[in-house]
Structure formats: C-alpha cells, structure tokens
Design a protein around this motif. Structure first.
Motif, PDB file in Angstrom:
ATOM      1  N   VAL A   1    -110.515  45.128  73.546  1.00 52.62           N
ATOM      2  CA  VAL A   1    -110.245  45.262  74.980  1.00 52.62           C
ATOM      3  C   VAL A   1    -111.233  44.420  75.782  1.00 52.62           C
ATOM      4  O   VAL A   1    -110.857  43.735  76.745  1.00 52.62           O
ATOM      5  N   LYS A   2    -112.502  44.445  75.399  1.00 49.24           N
ATOM      6  CA  LYS A   2    -113.516  43.622  76.075  1.00 49.24           C
ATOM      7  C   LYS A   2    -113.127  42.138  76.019  1.00 49.24           C
ATOM      8  O   LYS A   2    -113.235  41.411  77.015  1.00 49.24           O
ATOM      9  N   LYS A   3    -112.664  41.714  74.868  1.00 48.11           N
ATOM     10  CA  LYS A   3    -112.269  40.315  74.686  1.00 48.11           C
ATOM     11  C   LYS A   3    -111.120  39.949  75.618  1.00 48.11           C
ATOM     12  O   LYS A   3    -111.154  38.915  76.301  1.00 48.11           O
ATOM     13  N   GLN A   4    -110.112  40.827  75.675  1.00 48.23           N
ATOM     14  CA  GLN A   4    -108.940  40.546  76.501  1.00 48.23           C
ATOM     15  C   GLN A   4    -109.287  40.585  77.993  1.00 48.23           C
ATOM     16  O   GLN A   4    -108.811  39.747  78.775  1.00 48.23           O
TER      17      GLN A   4
ATOM     18  N   SER B   1    -115.861  56.000  64.072  1.00 44.48           N
ATOM     19  CA  SER B   1    -116.561  55.088  64.988  1.00 44.48           C
ATOM     20  C   SER B   1    -116.085  53.652  64.830  1.00 44.48           C
ATOM     21  O   SER B   1    -116.085  52.873  65.791  1.00 44.48           O
ATOM     22  N   GLN B   2    -115.647  53.301  63.618  1.00 40.78           N
ATOM     23  CA  GLN B   2    -115.181  51.932  63.379  1.00 40.78           C
ATOM     24  C   GLN B   2    -113.877  51.652  64.122  1.00 40.78           C
ATOM     25  O   GLN B   2    -113.683  50.562  64.675  1.00 40.78           O
ATOM     26  N   TYR B   3    -112.965  52.636  64.128  1.00 46.53           N
ATOM     27  CA  TYR B   3    -111.734  52.473  64.908  1.00 46.53           C
ATOM     28  C   TYR B   3    -112.074  52.208  66.382  1.00 46.53           C
ATOM     29  O   TYR B   3    -111.529  51.301  67.004  1.00 46.53           O
ATOM     30  N   VAL B   4    -112.966  53.033  66.917  1.00 46.15           N
ATOM     31  CA  VAL B   4    -113.301  52.926  68.338  1.00 46.15           C
ATOM     32  C   VAL B   4    -114.021  51.616  68.635  1.00 46.15           C
ATOM     33  O   VAL B   4    -113.739  50.955  69.643  1.00 46.15           O
ATOM     34  N   ASP B   5    -114.944  51.213  67.763  1.00 43.60           N
ATOM     35  CA  ASP B   5    -115.649  49.933  67.950  1.00 43.60           C
ATOM     36  C   ASP B   5    -114.656  48.780  68.066  1.00 43.60           C
ATOM     37  O   ASP B   5    -114.759  47.926  68.956  1.00 43.60           O
ATOM     38  N   VAL B   6    -113.697  48.743  67.140  1.00 48.58           N
ATOM     39  CA  VAL B   6    -112.725  47.650  67.125  1.00 48.58           C
ATOM     40  C   VAL B   6    -111.866  47.680  68.385  1.00 48.58           C
ATOM     41  O   VAL B   6    -111.605  46.633  69.014  1.00 48.58           O
ATOM     42  N   ILE B   7    -111.413  48.870  68.787  1.00 54.68           N
ATOM     43  CA  ILE B   7    -110.592  49.004  69.990  1.00 54.68           C
ATOM     44  C   ILE B   7    -111.352  48.504  71.209  1.00 54.68           C
ATOM     45  O   ILE B   7    -110.838  47.698  72.003  1.00 54.68           O
TER      46      ILE B   7
ATOM     47  N   VAL C   1    -105.498  46.269  66.958  1.00 56.78           N
ATOM     48  CA  VAL C   1    -105.804  44.962  67.561  1.00 56.78           C
ATOM     49  C   VAL C   1    -104.518  44.283  68.018  1.00 56.78           C
ATOM     50  O   VAL C   1    -104.432  43.754  69.136  1.00 56.78           O
ATOM     51  N   MET C   2    -103.496  44.298  67.177  1.00 56.81           N
ATOM     52  CA  MET C   2    -102.217  43.667  67.534  1.00 56.81           C
ATOM     53  C   MET C   2    -101.594  44.346  68.751  1.00 56.81           C
ATOM     54  O   MET C   2    -101.057  43.682  69.646  1.00 56.81           O
ATOM     55  N   ALA C   3    -101.657  45.676  68.787  1.00 55.59           N
ATOM     56  CA  ALA C   3    -101.081  46.403  69.922  1.00 55.59           C
ATOM     57  C   ALA C   3    -101.808  46.050  71.212  1.00 55.59           C
ATOM     58  O   ALA C   3    -101.185  45.823  72.255  1.00 55.59           O
ATOM     59  N   ILE C   4    -103.134  45.978  71.152  1.00 56.10           N
ATOM     60  CA  ILE C   4    -103.922  45.619  72.340  1.00 56.10           C
ATOM     61  C   ILE C   4    -103.558  44.213  72.805  1.00 56.10           C
ATOM     62  O   ILE C   4    -103.381  43.963  74.010  1.00 56.10           O
TER      63      ILE C   4
ATOM     64  N   LEU D   1    -117.635  70.654  61.257  1.00 58.10           N
ATOM     65  CA  LEU D   1    -117.014  69.353  60.989  1.00 58.10           C
ATOM     66  C   LEU D   1    -116.178  68.896  62.178  1.00 58.10           C
ATOM     67  O   LEU D   1    -116.175  67.702  62.524  1.00 58.10           O
ATOM     68  N   ILE D   2    -115.482  69.812  62.825  1.00 58.86           N
ATOM     69  CA  ILE D   2    -114.717  69.457  64.023  1.00 58.86           C
ATOM     70  C   ILE D   2    -115.658  68.955  65.108  1.00 58.86           C
ATOM     71  O   ILE D   2    -115.406  67.926  65.755  1.00 58.86           O
ATOM     72  N   ARG D   3    -116.755  69.650  65.306  1.00 58.35           N
ATOM     73  CA  ARG D   3    -117.738  69.228  66.318  1.00 58.35           C
ATOM     74  C   ARG D   3    -118.306  67.845  65.974  1.00 58.35           C
ATOM     75  O   ARG D   3    -118.482  66.992  66.850  1.00 58.35           O
ATOM     76  N   GLN D   4    -118.596  67.625  64.713  1.00 58.92           N
ATOM     77  CA  GLN D   4    -119.151  66.336  64.280  1.00 58.92           C
ATOM     78  C   GLN D   4    -118.199  65.194  64.598  1.00 58.92           C
ATOM     79  O   GLN D   4    -118.607  64.147  65.137  1.00 58.92           O
ATOM     80  N   LYS D   5    -116.911  65.379  64.281  1.00 52.37           N
ATOM     81  CA  LYS D   5    -115.925  64.331  64.539  1.00 52.37           C
ATOM     82  C   LYS D   5    -115.781  64.077  66.046  1.00 52.37           C
ATOM     83  O   LYS D   5    -115.715  62.924  66.492  1.00 52.37           O
ATOM     84  N   ALA D   6    -115.730  65.150  66.838  1.00 47.29           N
ATOM     85  CA  ALA D   6    -115.594  65.005  68.286  1.00 47.29           C
ATOM     86  C   ALA D   6    -116.753  64.201  68.863  1.00 47.29           C
ATOM     87  O   ALA D   6    -116.565  63.309  69.708  1.00 47.29           O
ATOM     88  N   ARG D   7    -117.943  64.490  68.387  1.00 44.84           N
ATOM     89  CA  ARG D   7    -119.132  63.796  68.912  1.00 44.84           C
ATOM     90  C   ARG D   7    -119.179  62.347  68.466  1.00 44.84           C
ATOM     91  O   ARG D   7    -119.663  61.477  69.200  1.00 44.84           O
ATOM     92  N   GLN D   8    -118.677  62.059  67.265  1.00 43.48           N
ATOM     93  CA  GLN D   8    -118.631  60.669  66.813  1.00 43.48           C
ATOM     94  C   GLN D   8    -117.740  59.832  67.725  1.00 43.48           C
ATOM     95  O   GLN D   8    -118.098  58.705  68.088  1.00 43.48           O
ATOM     96  N   PHE D   9    -116.584  60.363  68.097  1.00 44.55           N
ATOM     97  CA  PHE D   9    -115.700  59.641  69.013  1.00 44.55           C
ATOM     98  C   PHE D   9    -116.389  59.410  70.354  1.00 44.55           C
ATOM     99  O   PHE D   9    -116.420  58.287  70.870  1.00 44.55           O
ATOM    100  N   LYS D  10    -116.926  60.465  70.928  1.00 43.66           N
ATOM    101  CA  LYS D  10    -117.536  60.368  72.260  1.00 43.66           C
ATOM    102  C   LYS D  10    -118.756  59.451  72.256  1.00 43.66           C
ATOM    103  O   LYS D  10    -118.938  58.627  73.161  1.00 43.66           O
ATOM    104  N   GLU D  11    -119.599  59.596  71.248  1.00 47.83           N
ATOM    105  CA  GLU D  11    -120.838  58.815  71.204  1.00 47.83           C
ATOM    106  C   GLU D  11    -120.578  57.328  71.024  1.00 47.83           C
ATOM    107  O   GLU D  11    -121.356  56.498  71.508  1.00 47.83           O
ATOM    108  N   THR D  12    -119.499  56.970  70.351  1.00 51.28           N
ATOM    109  CA  THR D  12    -119.174  55.550  70.190  1.00 51.28           C
ATOM    110  C   THR D  12    -118.819  54.931  71.531  1.00 51.28           C
ATOM    111  O   THR D  12    -119.254  53.810  71.852  1.00 51.28           O
TER     112      THR D  12
END
Length: 440
Positions: free
Chosen positions: A273-276, A263-269, A219-222, A40-51
C-alpha cells in the motif's frame, strides 16, 4: 505431536491447555467440549495490532466473528481493542448483548434483510459493507432509521483467486460476493452511492479467500485496487479513506500446512500500500483487515470421549467418539484435515492406526482418517486440535444431538462461557401437533 499456544504434556502424561488438565476439564464439563486457549487468542490479536503500530499506520483489526461468535468471545475481542465483523442480525445482536462498541462494528453479508439493515442503522454501527446493487436500494429505503449519513464500504471482487479450496475462495470474478472490479460494476456502485447524500462512502473492501499461506494474492489484489483508484482519482475525484483487505490468513491444521507469521502478512500488505500511495501521491488510507480463523482457529481444541471400536480385517480400524459432524462439519463439507492425541495417554507410544468416526448416522461422518494413536479403550479422551474456527459456529442439531459446552482456559483457570445444551433445549421451540378428529 505439534502443540499450539500454551498446550503441553504435564507430569501425569495428560494434555494440558492454559494450565488446566484436559482430563479434569472433561470430568467437570463433560464431552464433547470445546476448549479455547485465551492466551493464544490474545497473542495473535496483539501481533496484528503491534505490526500496524510498528509501521505507524492508522488501521482497524476487525475480528471476523463468523469464525466463532459468543458473548464471551466478543467481550474478549473488545478487551484486546479490536473491531468486529458481523454477517447477520444474530451476530449483531450478540455483539450488542456483549456491550461491544457500536462504532467499531462492521456489517457484512451478500443478502442482508431489510430488518437486519434497520437494526444496524438504529444502533448506529460503524459501517455497512455493501455487497450489491439491491442492497444500495434497500439502504435508501430504510435510511430514515439512520442517525446521520450511512457510512459504507463497497465490497469489490478484484479478480484474484487465492490458492485454497474452491468453497472458500471469494475474490475471483465469478463470485456471489461483491461488485466486479473489471466489469464496470464497481464504477457504477461508486457513482450511485456518491450521488446520494444519504451515504458516506468511506472506501472499498475486498476478500480473496481463506486459509491462504502466501502473500502474493494480497499484493496482486492491492495492485488491482490501486490501478482502479488511480482511474477514480483522475476521472471522478474519488480517493477512498479506507481500504479493507479482508482476512484469510492461514493456520496450521496438519504438517501439510505451512502458514507464515501473521506479522508477515501485515508487513507485506502495508508495504505494498505504501508503494502504491507513493506512486500516486495520494493520502495514505486507513487499512482494515479481518482475521477470524487466524485469531481463534488454533486456539481451539475439542475433547471427545472414545466409545465403540470396529475392526474391518485387513482394511481399517474404526474408533468412534461421542461427537462428529454435528460439532465439526468441516471434514464432511470440504475434506478438512486435523491432528489429534489421546489426551489421557499423551506420552504413550502410538501402537495403532485408526480412523476417527463420528456418531452421526452418516457414512461421511468421519473426523480423521488413519491417524496413529496409542491403544485406545472406551472412555479414553481424544483431543482434536485447531477446532476453534467454524466448529461451534457451524454446529447443528443433526440427529437431535445437543450442542457442546465451551470453556475458556487461562492461567490455570477454566471458565464456562457457553452451557451445554439439554434435551429440553432441543424441544424448546417445538409445538405440539393437534390431530384433527375425523367426523364419522
């Protein structure tokens, strides 16, 4: 019953994690016992990186090791290609002992000591996340230990309050962390660092809190950060190479929690950033994030042996276990909630409603209030889910209890990664008191 990762109920009606029967784990390693689901740790790590890879964005995913630090955990993080956050000399030392790449270590903390900074500079780690003006001056003082310019990020408080517990919000203006974005402290910090050629200002950092279940705060912080970046670009010709947006991504402890996919957190972040960046027409910065709990929290399960039972007629049934606030202080510290099962009776119907009491000599040592469970007897095995973050990391010797062992389970194999402490370990650093003989 909500089962995380590889957890399942096997044919014997026992809880199984990583292909290993928890009843067998308890017999082999004793209780209390922290069990980590490596897959499960490996799965979560890869989800972050792959996004990040999906967006073709240069990034670093740094495990916030304060959630759980050990040599084996740091080695697992390295195996998954992540970077590493440390917040003390002890966490840095652990990373070095684990052979973690020094250039991928980031050093956080609001009160780093001179010795800790000297150690970090001597080891030539990836960067120092500078938290206050005192630290800027302290870094100047110890700069002779640096091998070249000192790479730094400036931690900023953007004035965004995450919807979480008061104890784990960090991005608001009134915080012990970082330089205020709105009150001019951030501007002054950038000025002081940039005018000193001992520093290489990589960029900026913020962290708005922990156990966050929505993306609005990010989003607000960015938006607040890039509003300032626009000012810095126009007024002082400063554009950060790195924008570190911290962590705080929530997990499910109980049915009350509603986390979203990592992945949703990372997508939004990334999209914000792309928008800004597009609006400002500046080079796209490298994005760093710092997941801790979201990597290991729901991968951890603590096993306890059931002991005494107390009935208070017409009020409550107390069921005691052989651990408590010494191995999981979160319920006492900020009323954290958990779910649990009897691991050796996982298929049996829930007949009782009991409150799980720890063995520490404190009325507040209650792990779970009023949980439905099968009829429990002494020596049954209680499994408490989602204890992988801030369990062992915050464990204590209160009541002179020894710290539990930690095992990693994966593909049917169990590996001991932290030994159970002994009574001898408890007194290892104690010194005898020499009683002075009174003169007659």
């Amino acid at each position: 019953m909500f089962l995380h990762g590889t957890s399942r109920i096997n044919n014997e009606g026992h809880l199984e994690i990583g292909g290993v029967d928890t009843v067998h784990l308890a017999k082999q390693f004793g209780t209390p016992l922290y069990v980590y689901d490596v897959a499960l740790i490996r799965q979560k790590a890869r989800q972050f990186k792959e996004t990040f890879e999906k967006h073709h964005v240069k990034a670093q995913v740094a495990y916030a090791s304060k959630a759980f630090s050990s040599v084996a955990m740091v080695q697992l993080v390295h195996d998954e290609g992540l970077s590493l956050d440390v917040v003390s000399g002890g966490e840095l030392y652990t990373a070095l002992k684990a052979g973690f790449p020094k250039e991928k270590i980031h050093f956080h903390g609001n009160n780093k000591s001179k010795a800790e900074l000297e150690m970090a500079l001597q080891e030539n780690i990836g960067c120092i996340v500078v938290d206050n003006f005192y630290e800027i001056e302290l870094l100047k003082e110890v700069s002779s230990h640096a091998k070249g310019k000192i790479p730094v990020l400036l931690r900023l408080t953007p004035g965004v309050e995450a919807h979480t517990h008061d104890y784990i919000t960090t991005g608001q203006e009134d915080s012990k962390f970082g330089f205020g974005l709105q009150n001019g402290q951030a501007d002054e910090a950038i000025k002081r660092v940039r005018e000193d050629d001992r520093f290489h200002l990589l960029g900026i950092h913020c962290h708005i809190g922990s156990q966050i279940f929505e993306t609005t705060g990010f989003v607000m912080a960015i938006q607040k950060l890039f509003t300032k970046i626009k000012e810095w670009k126009e007024n002082i010709d400063f554009i950060p190479e790195v924008v570190n947006l911290g962590g705080g991504f929530g997990i499910r402890y109980t049915e009350e929690d509603t986390p979203i996919p990592v992945s949703q957190y990372v997508d939004v972040i990334i999209n914000e950033v792309k928008k800004q960046v597009a609006l400002m027409d500046i080079p796209f910065p490298e994005i760093w994030i710092e997941p801790g709990r979201s990597l290991v929290g729901d991968a951890g399960t603590t096993l306890y042996e059931v002991g005494a039972r107390k009935s208070v007629p017409d009020i409550r049934e107390y069921l005691s276990i052989d651990g408590g606030m010494s191995d999981n202080i979160r319920p006492a510290l900020y009323q954290a909630k958990y779910e649990a099962v009897l691991a050796n009776k996982a298929n049996e119907p829930n007949k009782d409603v009991v409150s799980i009491a720890g063995k520490c000599c404190e009325s507040g040592d209650m792990l779970i209030w009023d949980i439905p469970l099968p009829a429990a007897k002494p020596h049954d095995l209680l499994a408490v889910f989602c204890t992988g973050a801030y369990g062992y990391a915050m464990a204590s010797h209160y009541n002179r209890l020894t710290k539990p062992a930690v095992v990693f389970v994966e593909d049917g194999d169990a590996q001991l990664v932290i030994k159970r402490e002994t009574y001898e370990d408890l007194v290892r650093n104690d010194l005898s008191y020499k009683v002075k003989v009174k003169k007659p």
